[in-house]
Write a protein that holds these residues in place. Sequence first.
Motif, short mmCIF file in Angstrom:
data_model
loop_
_atom_site.label_atom_id
_atom_site.label_comp_id
_atom_site.label_asym_id
_atom_site.label_seq_id
_atom_site.Cartn_x
_atom_site.Cartn_y
_atom_site.Cartn_z
N THR A 98 -0.36 5.75 0.13
CA THR A 98 0.93 5.47 -0.78
C THR A 98 0.51 5.90 -2.06
OG1 THR A 98 1.59 3.72 0.91
CG2 THR A 98 2.71 3.74 -1.36
N LYS A 99 -0.58 5.50 -2.55
CA LYS A 99 -0.85 5.99 -4.12
C LYS A 99 -1.02 7.45 -4.13
CE LYS A 99 -2.19 5.35 -8.05
NZ LYS A 99 -1.38 4.99 -9.26
N ILE A 100 -1.61 8.17 -2.95
CA ILE A 100 -1.80 9.64 -3.16
C ILE A 100 -0.20 10.21 -3.11
CG2 ILE A 100 -2.42 11.79 -1.94
CD1 ILE A 100 -4.89 10.00 -0.85
N SER A 101 0.76 9.50 -2.30
CA SER A 101 1.85 10.28 -1.95
C SER A 101 3.13 10.29 -3.30
CB SER A 101 2.63 9.46 -1.04
OG SER A 101 3.17 8.13 -1.23
N GLN A 102 2.66 9.32 -4.20
CA GLN A 102 3.26 8.93 -5.45
C GLN A 102 3.23 10.24 -6.35
OE1 GLN A 102 2.23 5.25 -6.67
NE2 GLN A 102 3.66 4.19 -5.20
N ASN A 103 1.99 11.15 -6.15
CA ASN A 103 1.75 12.21 -7.06
C ASN A 103 2.28 13.51 -6.61
OD1 ASN A 103 0.09 10.19 -8.74
ND2 ASN A 103 -1.40 10.39 -7.31
N SER A 104 2.20 14.43 -7.36
CA SER A 104 2.66 15.59 -7.05
C SER A 104 1.93 16.36 -5.89
CB SER A 104 2.78 16.56 -8.37
OG SER A 104 3.07 18.01 -7.74
N SER A 105 2.71 16.71 -5.07
CA SER A 105 1.98 17.16 -3.61
C SER A 105 1.51 18.54 -3.98
CB SER A 105 2.98 17.27 -2.45
OG SER A 105 4.20 17.83 -2.61
N VAL A 106 2.14 19.21 -5.09
CA VAL A 106 1.84 20.79 -5.23
C VAL A 106 0.59 20.93 -6.13
CG1 VAL A 106 2.66 22.80 -6.54
CG2 VAL A 106 4.33 21.41 -5.49
#
Length: 260
Positions: free
Chosen positions: A198-206
């Motif tokens: 969830t923490k990762i998903s809040q950042n820019s996927s690009v």
Amino acid sequence: MSYENIISEEINGITTITVNRPSKLNALNIQTIEELHRAISEASKSKTCKVIILTGSGEKAFVAGADISEFANFNVEQGTRLSAKGHDILYDFIENLSTPVIAAINGFALGGGLELAMACHFRVASTNAKMGLPEVSLGVIPGYGGTQRLPQLIGKGRAMELIMTANMIDAQQALNYGLVNHVTTQEELLVFCEKLATKISQNSSVAIAAAIKAVNANFKDGVNGYNFEIEAFGKCFETQDFTEGTTAFLQKRKADFPGE
């Protein structure tokens, strides 16, 4: 898409893929490797999936190695082809995937199972996990990247010892070696991984995809990782995620990244 040996489920942008062969301690046969490739490929192409968690069913094993019965009678050509295909469609495929993959090691991760976990971008283990590369006890060597990724993760000397002795290490020793990032109880394992996802998903996927490629570049022959980073950094400036991220920062609000 239906599968025989795995379960794939996406919830809130997190796809959990479970190797589901409990009677075989989730050992990898050729069919399971192919199903994992299809499921991971499908998840990575999903516009809603931000992170993939890879785990095993039951309380005993993540993946307790390859299914030895499938290749016990292989010749040199067949063995070479088996390894090459595994690298191509699963192990290298995961390592170079733009979508982050977390290994949730819930028990035995041996041989091809540990190699699968090492191909993921990082690893979390439960306290009951046991890890090792026992291949030399069978007269072969690790064939799915173990001789390459294990030294990268824990150092040459420790990797040589683990490979040559065919010993297993427990979760705490794996943590001390840097083979896993965190250790939790088995009950908390998936919840902990989901919080990280969830923490990762809040950042820019690009930006995350670019960072994965930049980190991996340092381990590729003939590639200057610093030069790759410089180019990848520059390319970020033309993305909508960069515009949104910097604008949100200056406006003191939470970024809503479009993923473009």
